[in-house]
Scaffold this active site. Structure first.
Site, PDB file in Angstrom:
ATOM      1  N   LYS A  37      55.437  40.065  40.649  1.00 43.28           N
ATOM      2  CA  LYS A  37      54.444  40.632  39.727  1.00 43.28           C
ATOM      3  C   LYS A  37      55.103  41.760  38.946  1.00 43.28           C
ATOM      4  CE  LYS A  37      50.107  41.246  40.922  1.00 43.28           C
ATOM      5  NZ  LYS A  37      48.853  41.815  41.519  1.00 43.28           N
ATOM      6  N   ASP A  89      37.994  42.037  45.491  1.00 43.01           N
ATOM      7  CA  ASP A  89      38.185  41.076  44.405  1.00 43.01           C
ATOM      8  C   ASP A  89      38.415  39.671  44.964  1.00 43.01           C
ATOM      9  OD1 ASP A  89      38.194  40.372  41.739  1.00 43.01           O
ATOM     10  OD2 ASP A  89      40.307  40.852  41.413  1.00 43.01           O
TER      11      ASP A  89
END
Length: 317
Positions: A64, A157
């Site tokens: 990422k 999330d």
């Protein structure tokens, strides 16, 4: 910037003092991803892009890339939440890297992408048994987080895009950029409302209290999607997914809620059990099950499914 050191030391996270992260040289990151080649791009979120790559030791990884300073908090949260937490159903953080105005997080690579790809991709199909096993794996990962000895870790999330699937079709929760840690004696922590529209607990939106029940609500929505194959937001649907499911259980035909991709290959009793469970997860907070109870009910549905006639297996990639 030295986030791994200075930012973690100054973090208010009660567990940050235990956090460790293997720092990798930036040359290793760029070499692994072929200089962040577009051909290696496998995903993109609010905080940055994700690339597949191969480290010098031959390990396949997902990297990422975080470049915007406003998302530094995401980097810190993921390092503090994942560097010391290990479970088979949580994606493993292998290392991190800082280079001037950019940061990198390096994870194990899950070769089969994420649950969203499988539920909504036209060329991909999950069998009934695969869906249950993915649900159980995800729930076990959440159970581990919610009962962590040093304090409940709330993901905040939970959604199909954050449930990764490895080569053995095992589920792994990912993306801890919004996670919050509650100390053992806390019932909740207050926070600005964060998360993905459609998955956020309505009670959290109203009172801004972060706690484990919010994750249970989000997981209930995911269960409804595993059953129906429907997106959480559909402009052609007259009502939210959980309200539609509830209306069908009140005199409607629940077969209308079954994902057509299953092609009728599912046990009615197990389907009904999971549908009821999902609706209880998305009900009012006081009546929601704990994630431990969710795991138990899903395992019951798995046992029922194993006792019926063999279900047709679906092709996998």
């Amino acid at each position: 910037m030295k986030i791994c050191n200075s930012h973690l030391k100054s973090s208010n996270d009660p567990l940050s003092k235990e956090s460790t992260c293997l720092e990798l040289p930036v040359k290793e990151i760029y070499s692994a991803t072929n200089d962040l080649s577009a051909s290696n791009l496998i995903g993109q979120g609010i905080a940055g892009k994700v690339y597949k790559g191969i480290l010098s030791n031959g390990q396949h990884v997902a990297v990422k890339h975080i470049i915007n300073d406003e998302h530094v908090e995401t980097f810190v949260r993921e390092v503090t939440s994942l560097s010391y937490v290990r479970h088979p159903n949580l994606v493993a953080l292998l290392g991190c890297c800082e280079n001037e105005d950019e940061c990198f997080l390096v994870y194990e690579l899950c070769h089969n992408g994420n649950l969203s790809d499988w539920l909504f991709g036209k060329a991909k199909v999950l069998s009934w048994m695969q869906r249950i096993e993915i649900a159980i794996g995800s729930a076990r990962g959440l159970w581990f987080l919610h009962t962590y000895a040093e304090g409940c870790i709330v993901h905040r999330d939970i959604k199909p895009a954050n449930i990764l699937i490895n080569a053995n079709f095992e589920a792994k929760l990912s993306d801890f950029g919004l996670s919050k840690v509650m100390e053992v004696d806390q019932s909740h922590v207050s926070s600005e409302v964060r998360g993905t529209f459609g998955y956020v607990d309505p009670e959290y939106r109203n009172n801004r209290h972060v706690n484990a029940s919010g994750d249970v609500y989000s997981f209930g929505i995911v269960l409804l999607q595993l059953l129906s194959g429907q997106r959480v937001i559909n402009l052609n649907r007259p009502m939210p997914l959980n309200k539609m499911a509830k209306s069908l259980t009140r005199g409607g035909d629940t077969r209308e809620f079954v994902d057509p991709k299953l092609d009728g290959e599912y046990p009615v009793e197990a389907f009904a059990l999971i549908l009821k469970l999902a609706l209880s997860c998305t009900g009012i907070k006081q009546q929601r099950p704990s994630i431990e109870q969710v795991v138990s009910r899903l395992e019951e549905a798995l046992d029922i499914s194993k006792q019926v006639k063999p279900l047709a297996s679906c092709p996998t990639l």
